[in-house]
Design a protein around this motif. Structure first.
Motif, short mmCIF file in Angstrom:
data_model
loop_
_atom_site.label_atom_id
_atom_site.label_comp_id
_atom_site.label_asym_id
_atom_site.label_seq_id
_atom_site.Cartn_x
_atom_site.Cartn_y
_atom_site.Cartn_z
N TYR A 130 0.86 -1.18 -0.04
CA TYR A 130 0.04 0.16 0.01
C TYR A 130 0.84 1.20 0.12
CZ TYR A 130 -3.21 3.48 1.44
OH TYR A 130 -4.07 4.75 1.80
N GLN A 167 -6.79 4.28 3.62
CA GLN A 167 -5.82 3.67 4.46
C GLN A 167 -6.44 2.67 5.14
OE1 GLN A 167 -2.27 5.61 5.85
NE2 GLN A 167 -1.91 3.75 7.19
N HIS A 210 3.69 -1.26 4.03
CA HIS A 210 2.99 0.14 3.73
C HIS A 210 4.25 1.19 3.37
CE1 HIS A 210 -0.14 -1.61 6.21
NE2 HIS A 210 -0.78 -0.50 5.79
#
Length: 335
Positions: A185, A199, A217
């Motif tokens: 991500y 998120q 992340h």
């Protein structure tokens, strides 16, 4: 040279001044034939009639001006939004004045002050982090204002948003069901709630899944995006990835990430699948068509103008919020 007036149009059209006024101001409820309307508009154009906005504003206490403050006019999402808002505003007789806050709370505040000095009838704003007090002040004096795309926690302002968390959760679930070894991500280090919603949607889907997949992340600041994305992708993705998915939470992040893939000759979707939030013309420069989440920009613009016009004319509740749905547009970048 004498300025053309409504009286001149009325005389040439063979109708009353009141009829011309109703037509040019696009007022509803009057029984005026389409032929007469067309004739009035044609005469107005022929004699170069320009309404005296100063006199009109003194009479109605309205300027028919609207202020628009976007976060970053260079972002294609906001430039397209501004164009749609301008089109919708013109249909109701408004002219749009546009300013860009560049994600700066002080500049956002100064733009609201400038627009109020210009006596705009209302404002459409994409608030930035730290602009809570500015919005609260506008609401306190009952200034017509509508937020678009974004909102701020703890500030009750009418606005238009999309289902950020829901669409992010659904998109992530789709990724998780494709049996990737790694999902990365790429988002922002931010306090902006709409970006955090994206998120949180990603994380909610991950927590609900029973799949065994490596989740990483990458979070970057709002400045030096390309450099940070390149640096962190090099550490997290490497130069020879396999069976990996990249989920970019904005078009700017996606463009930065795609340039990294091109630079390192990483093939999409053979090595890496890509999904991005928001579209941009820049995607067309990439050899593979990019899968993206499409925001309903035209519908957002229409609802925002409708909501603001309602406040200006006192027929829409000042606390109204509208949430619209985004959708995933599947292209070749997603395996």
């Amino acid at each position: 040279m004498k300025r053309s007036s409504i009286k001149d149009i009325a005389k040439l059209a063979g109708v009353s001044v009141a009829t011309v006024s109703y037509v040019l101001n696009r007022k509803e409820g009057q029984r005026i034939s389409e032929e007469t309307r067309k004739k009035i508009f044609e005469i107005a154009e022929t004699i170069n009639y320009t309404p005296n906005k100063i006199a009109k504003s003194l009479k109605t206490n309205k300027t028919k001006l609207l202020g628009l403050i976007v976060a970053d006019i260079s972002n294609e999402f906001y430039s397209l939004m501004a164009r749609n808002l301008e089109d919708k505003a013109l249909k109701l007789g408004y002219t749009l004045i546009i300013g860009s806050s560049d994600e700066n709370a002080e500049k956002f505040k100064k733009l609201t002050e400038l627009f109020s000095q210009q006596q705009v009838d209302g404002m459409i704003v994409a608030p930035v982090a730290g602009s809570e007090k500015t919005l609260e002040n506008l609401m306190h004096i009952k200034y017509p204002v509508v937020t678009i795309d974004r909102y701020l926690k703890g500030v009750t302002v009418p606005g238009i948003t999309i289902n950020n968390q829901e669409i992010a959760e659904n998109t992530t679930s789709l990724l998780l069901n494709k049996n990737f070894d790694k999902i990365i991500y790429i988002g922002y280090e931010t306090e902006l709630p709409h970006l955090l919603d994206r998120q949180h949607g990603f994380e909610k889907a991950v927590h609900a899944s029973k799949k065994t997949v490596e989740i990483r992340h990458i979070l970057v600041g709002l400045e030096n995006i390309a450099e940070e994305v390149h640096s962190q992708l090099e550490n997290t993705l490497g130069k020879s990835p396999e069976n990996t998915a990249l989920y970019f939470s904005s078009n700017k992040l996606a463009v930065a990430g795609l340039s990294y893939l091109v630079k390192n000759n990483i093939k999409v979707p053979e090595q890496v699948s890509v999904i991005a939030f928001d579209e941009t013309e820049t995607y067309h420069l990439f050899p593979t068509e990019i899968t993206y989440i499409q925001q309903p920009i035209e519908a957002m613009a229409e609802e925002a103008i409708k909501l603001l016009d309602g406040q200006i004319n006192n027929y829409t509740a000042t606390e109204k919020r509208v949430t619209l749905s985004a959708k995933l547009i599947a292209k070749a970048s997603f395996k």
